[in-house]
Design a protein around this motif. Structure first.
Motif, PDB file in Angstrom:
ATOM      1  N   ALA A 369       0.838  -1.202   0.000  1.00 32.33           N
ATOM      2  CA  ALA A 369       0.000   0.000   0.000  1.00 32.33           C
ATOM      3  C   ALA A 369       0.868   1.245   0.000  1.00 32.33           C
ATOM      4  O   ALA A 369       1.889   1.309   0.695  1.00 32.33           O
ATOM      5  CB  ALA A 369      -0.919   0.006   1.210  1.00 32.33           C
ATOM      6  N   GLY A 370       0.482   2.227  -0.831  1.00 27.84           N
ATOM      7  CA  GLY A 370       1.198   3.491  -0.879  1.00 27.84           C
ATOM      8  C   GLY A 370       2.475   3.457  -1.681  1.00 27.84           C
ATOM      9  O   GLY A 370       3.202   4.457  -1.712  1.00 27.84           O
ATOM     10  N   LYS A 395     -10.130   1.674  -7.097  1.00 28.72           N
ATOM     11  CA  LYS A 395      -9.292   2.251  -6.045  1.00 28.72           C
ATOM     12  C   LYS A 395      -9.722   3.676  -5.721  1.00 28.72           C
ATOM     13  O   LYS A 395      -9.603   4.126  -4.590  1.00 28.72           O
ATOM     14  CB  LYS A 395      -7.819   2.198  -6.433  1.00 28.72           C
ATOM     15  N   THR A 396     -10.208   4.401  -6.724  1.00 35.41           N
ATOM     16  CA  THR A 396     -10.900   5.684  -6.537  1.00 35.41           C
ATOM     17  C   THR A 396     -12.058   5.697  -7.523  1.00 35.41           C
ATOM     18  O   THR A 396     -12.005   5.028  -8.566  1.00 35.41           O
ATOM     19  CB  THR A 396      -9.974   6.887  -6.796  1.00 35.41           C
ATOM     20  N   PRO A 397     -13.116   6.439  -7.234  1.00 36.64           N
ATOM     21  CA  PRO A 397     -14.290   6.424  -8.122  1.00 36.64           C
ATOM     22  C   PRO A 397     -13.932   6.830  -9.553  1.00 36.64           C
ATOM     23  O   PRO A 397     -13.250   7.833  -9.776  1.00 36.64           O
ATOM     24  CB  PRO A 397     -15.238   7.449  -7.471  1.00 36.64           C
ATOM     25  N   PHE A 410      -1.788   2.153  -5.048  1.00 36.48           N
ATOM     26  CA  PHE A 410      -2.990   1.736  -4.324  1.00 36.48           C
ATOM     27  C   PHE A 410      -2.817   2.105  -2.853  1.00 36.48           C
ATOM     28  O   PHE A 410      -1.774   1.824  -2.257  1.00 36.48           O
ATOM     29  CB  PHE A 410      -3.212   0.222  -4.440  1.00 36.48           C
ATOM     30  N   TYR A 411      -3.837   2.726  -2.284  1.00 38.27           N
ATOM     31  CA  TYR A 411      -3.815   3.079  -0.873  1.00 38.27           C
ATOM     32  C   TYR A 411      -4.849   2.251  -0.114  1.00 38.27           C
ATOM     33  O   TYR A 411      -5.839   1.791  -0.697  1.00 38.27           O
ATOM     34  CB  TYR A 411      -4.127   4.563  -0.681  1.00 38.27           C
ATOM     35  N   GLN A 412      -4.587   2.102   1.185  1.00 40.22           N
ATOM     36  CA  GLN A 412      -5.584   1.431   2.010  1.00 40.22           C
ATOM     37  C   GLN A 412      -6.898   2.213   1.951  1.00 40.22           C
ATOM     38  O   GLN A 412      -6.905   3.428   1.794  1.00 40.22           O
ATOM     39  CB  GLN A 412      -5.107   1.333   3.461  1.00 40.22           C
ATOM     40  N   ASP A 459       0.153  -4.194   4.273  1.00 40.61           N
ATOM     41  CA  ASP A 459       0.467  -3.082   5.168  1.00 40.61           C
ATOM     42  C   ASP A 459       1.918  -2.676   4.947  1.00 40.61           C
ATOM     43  O   ASP A 459       2.846  -3.434   5.246  1.00 40.61           O
ATOM     44  CB  ASP A 459       0.235  -3.512   6.617  1.00 40.61           C
ATOM     45  N   ASN A 460       2.099  -1.467   4.443  1.00 36.59           N
ATOM     46  CA  ASN A 460       3.445  -1.015   4.098  1.00 36.59           C
ATOM     47  C   ASN A 460       3.762   0.347   4.702  1.00 36.59           C
ATOM     48  O   ASN A 460       4.767   0.942   4.359  1.00 36.59           O
ATOM     49  CB  ASN A 460       3.581  -0.943   2.570  1.00 36.59           C
ATOM     50  N   GLN A 461       2.918   0.818   5.607  1.00 35.81           N
ATOM     51  CA  GLN A 461       3.114   2.155   6.149  1.00 35.81           C
ATOM     52  C   GLN A 461       3.470   2.073   7.638  1.00 35.81           C
ATOM     53  O   GLN A 461       2.834   1.350   8.397  1.00 35.81           O
ATOM     54  CB  GLN A 461       1.841   2.982   5.976  1.00 35.81           C
ATOM     55  N   PRO A 462       4.493   2.802   8.084  1.00 33.10           N
ATOM     56  CA  PRO A 462       4.847   2.814   9.514  1.00 33.10           C
ATOM     57  C   PRO A 462       3.799   3.595  10.300  1.00 33.10           C
ATOM     58  O   PRO A 462       2.939   4.268   9.724  1.00 33.10           O
ATOM     59  CB  PRO A 462       6.198   3.526   9.523  1.00 33.10           C
ATOM     60  N   PRO A 463       3.859   3.517  11.618  1.00 33.47           N
ATOM     61  CA  PRO A 463       2.904   4.272  12.436  1.00 33.47           C
ATOM     62  C   PRO A 463       3.022   5.781  12.189  1.00 33.47           C
ATOM     63  O   PRO A 463       4.071   6.291  11.786  1.00 33.47           O
ATOM     64  CB  PRO A 463       3.300   3.907  13.867  1.00 33.47           C
ATOM     65  N   SER A 464       1.912   6.462  12.437  1.00 34.30           N
ATOM     66  CA  SER A 464       1.900   7.927  12.372  1.00 34.30           C
ATOM     67  C   SER A 464       2.213   8.460  13.763  1.00 34.30           C
ATOM     68  O   SER A 464       1.428   8.278  14.703  1.00 34.30           O
ATOM     69  CB  SER A 464       0.530   8.430  11.912  1.00 34.30           C
TER      70      SER A 464
END
Length: 695
Positions: A369-370, A395-397, A410-412, A459-464
């Motif tokens: 993702a991302g 993925k988007t309208p 592609f995003y979550q 899941d490819n994004q670290p915590p915010s």
């Protein structure tokens, strides 16, 4: 340019003859004349002009005409007196004895007068130049009813005229024929014009009705007007354009019925165009007629799939002039071929072994993702050199992109945690997203190749990381600064991960580039709120590293900057005292210049005294800030000051510099004044340099 009026040369008068045209609509039921009728019910007729010459520019022309006129006696003549009267009243008044009767003698006088004055004539002709000669014969002048005719009773009269004319055309690209209505009241009569083909009709005003063939047409103007212009000239080639199939396409479908259509246009009367088609391949040809024809290539036994079909359309106008369209299409019976599509992805569901794959071999795809993914491929078709390639996804309208090579992210989805969620909600574990990726390739013949993949987003994004700094448990802000001696703590309550639960996140902390003891690889409960203790005045850095349950960690630690201000008091410290030897030459003998450097460690400004021996002058200390402290900003002074409680404080330092003689009070004060001047100047230069570094 001249107006042609065809005059009467001979008259054959017939009395009591039958009516040539019956128009009983003019009369009321009681037989009386209806003088309020419109002009078209009072006058009828027709005119025919036939041009027999070549009609080219700068050439002679000739022709003949015939005209028929029928009118009612109620319609007056504009060439007789008293036009408010009916025609029989005008004749009785001008040629008779006004006895209320129209005699045959009076009628004959009117007929002779009309013939002699060229009043019984066809509409005038204006054709480029002066008419050379005219030969007119007037025949069959007819009056209905017995003579004498009682003035005011319903009666009709008519005549027929014919003749020849000739003239010369000027050097104009198109001939202009001006149809002028005769002043006798011939207003609504249609005029038929017969031309010598291929000369044809070109134009008349929009209000003029035109019907017939290009070289034999009739013009009719229903309104009252003095004249109107009809234009004609040499025939030009018709134009034709292929509407379907599209000429931008290279092929048509082999198995579907095909519609071939041309649109045509021609100058003047745009009708009478006919089209012939010839469809041929190397193995045979087929002919069809019409502007719109259909055929199914696969039903033609002499043709084969994959051949090239040559289509020739020949469209002929009224005069036989032709326009030819020639185009070729391939007879395509197969969809495009997608040979390979490569991308660095996981081939399958939840496959994190990312590698370059031909995704045609994958039932589904796994994508971080991302992360931007490049997809490129190889596509071919029998006839279409560049098949249309369209990618689409949910993925988007309404997302889509054209091309065999794309770059896509592609995003979550909206189910993942975000900063817009309530704090407790964003702490929960979430499911990863699944999208659909479609790829469609079509050729000019309409054949479609299509493929769809399920795309699993890993899941490819670290915590915010979203920390807040508190001083004595109050958030640090523009209105509340952290000061030396305050208890400094960190709150991570607003932090979250997009997929992992906050309890699955691990944390690491460094303070001023050193690992913070006891805060390495700690849990959420330990990291959520913790104290840094009392930090000294100046700048401090806290680096925060986090890792979610899927192993995603910050590429770079999150940098948290903390500025601790000095305490709010005047706190002066002597740094050094030394002799300024560079100034010895400018001083009097046995005089020295002392440079005393001090620093204000406090966060408050205030007055102080600068003293040399027993000579003092007043100065003002500028409050220190974290910026000054960080870069060692200093002031060269020798000071004594009072604090907020009026307690006296001193800052002293032995310079180690001896003076060889006793100075007078004036000399000592002068030396102190010199020192003050130098030291204050040095302090401001240091302050300015400090600010420059910060900026």
């Amino acid at each position: 340019m001249a107006l042609l009026i065809l005059a009467t040369k001979s008259i054959e008068l017939q009395v009591n003859s039958q009516t040539l045209i019956d128009d009983s609509s003019f009369f009321d039921s009681n037989g009386s004349g209806n003088n309020s009728s419109s002009n078209d019910t009072n006058s009828h007729g027709w005119t025919e002009l036939t041009f027999t010459g070549p009609m080219q520019a700068q050439s002679n022309y000739d022709g003949n005409f015939a005209t028929y006129i029928w009118q009612n006696m109620a319609f007056p003549s504009p060439f007789l007196d008293n036009q408010s009267m009916s025609l029989d009243q005008q004749i009785d008044s001008q040629f008779g004895n006004e006895d209320g009767n129209l005699s045959i003698f009076e009628w004959q006088l009117f007929s002779n007068h009309s013939a002699n004055q060229s009043l019984l004539s066809i509409p005038g002709i204006l054709l480029d130049s002066q008419i050379i000669s005219v030969n007119v014969t007037m025949q069959n002048i007819t009056f209905e009813g017995a003579f004498p005719h009682i003035i005011g009773t319903a009666a009709n009269y008519s005549w027929y005229a014919s003749g020849n004319f000739s003239g010369y055309r000027a050097n104009l690209p198109l001939a202009q024929l001006s149809v002028s209505h005769s002043p006798t009241g011939i207003i609504h009569h249609p005029v038929t014009i017969i031309l010598n083909s291929p000369v044809e009709y070109r134009y008349s005003p929009p209000s003029v009705e035109v019907f017939g063939d290009p070289s034999n047409f009739t013009v009719y103007y229903p309104s009252i007007s003095s004249y109107y212009v009809v234009t004609f000239g040499d025939n030009t080639l018709p134009s034709s354009q292929l509407v379907t199939p599209s000429t931008s396409h290279t092929s048509i479908d082999w198995v579907e019925e095909q519609h071939f259509e041309v649109s045509t246009s021609d100058a003047g009367l745009n009708h009478g165009i006919s089209c012939e088609w010839n469809f041929s391949t190397p193995t045979g040809s087929v002919q069809k007629s019409g502007k719109n024809v259909s055929l199914n290539p696969s039903n033609i036994s002499i043709w084969e799939m994959g051949q090239t079909l040559q289509v020739i359309s020949t469209c002929n106008d009224y005069h036989g002039e032709s326009t030819i369209i020639n185009h070729s299409w391939g007879l395509d019976g197969q969809a495009p071929s997608v040979n390979w599509l490569n991308a660095t992805v996981g081939c399958g569901e939840n496959d994190d072994s990312f590698a370059e794959e031909n995704i045609l071999n994958c039932d589904s795809l796994s994508i971080p993702a991302g992360t931007r993914i490049e997809i490129f491929g190889n596509i071919s078709d029998d006839f279409t050199p560049y098949p249309l390639a369209i990618w689409s996804s949910d993925k988007t309208p309404n997302w889509w992109q054209e091309g065999k090579q794309i770059s896509i992210i592609f995003y979550q989805g909206p189910q993942s945690n975000s900063f817009d969620d309530p704090v407790e909600e964003r702490y929960l574990a979430r499911n990863t997203s699944t999208n659909v990726l479609n790829f469609t390739v079509s050729d000019d013949a309409g054949h479609v190749w299509q493929r769809t993949w399920d795309v699993y987003l890993l899941d490819n994004q670290p915590p915010s990381v979203r920390p807040n700094v508190l001083a004595n448990d109050i958030p640090v802000s523009s209105s509340h600064s952290a000061h030396d001696g305050d208890e400094i703590s960190i709150s991570l309550n607003e932090s979250f991960d997009d997929i992992s639960a906050i309890g699955d996140v691990r944390w690491w902390f460094d303070l001023d580039s050193e690992p913070l003891e006891g805060m390495q690889n700690v849990s959420w409960q330990e990291a959520r709120y913790f104290s840094l203790g009392k930090l000294s005045g100046g700048y401090h850095w806290v680096n925060i590293t986090s890792q979610d349950g899927s192993g995603n960690q910050n590429i770079e630690p999150y940098p948290l900057f903390i500025m601790v201000q000095p305490i709010a008091e005047l706190d002066l410290q002597i740094i050094q005292v030394h002799r300024d030897e560079s100034s010895d030459l400018s001083l009097s003998p046995n005089m020295v210049r002392l440079l005393v450097t001090i620093q204000n460690n406090g966060g408050q400004s205030g007055p102080f005294q600068l003293c040399v021996e027993k000579q003092c002058v007043n100065q003002t200390a500028v409050a220190a800030t974290a910026e000054d402290l960080a870069y060692g900003a200093d002031t060269t002074v020798l000071v004594a000051w009072f604090d907020a409680n009026d307690e006296l404080h001193f800052a002293e330092m032995e310079s180690g510099i001896s003076i060889n003689r006793e100075y007078s009070a004036v000399e000592k004060f002068a030396m102190g004044a010199v020192i003050v001047t130098i030291l204050v100047g040095l302090w401001w230069r240091s302050k300015s340099a400090s600010e420059g570094k910060t900026k």
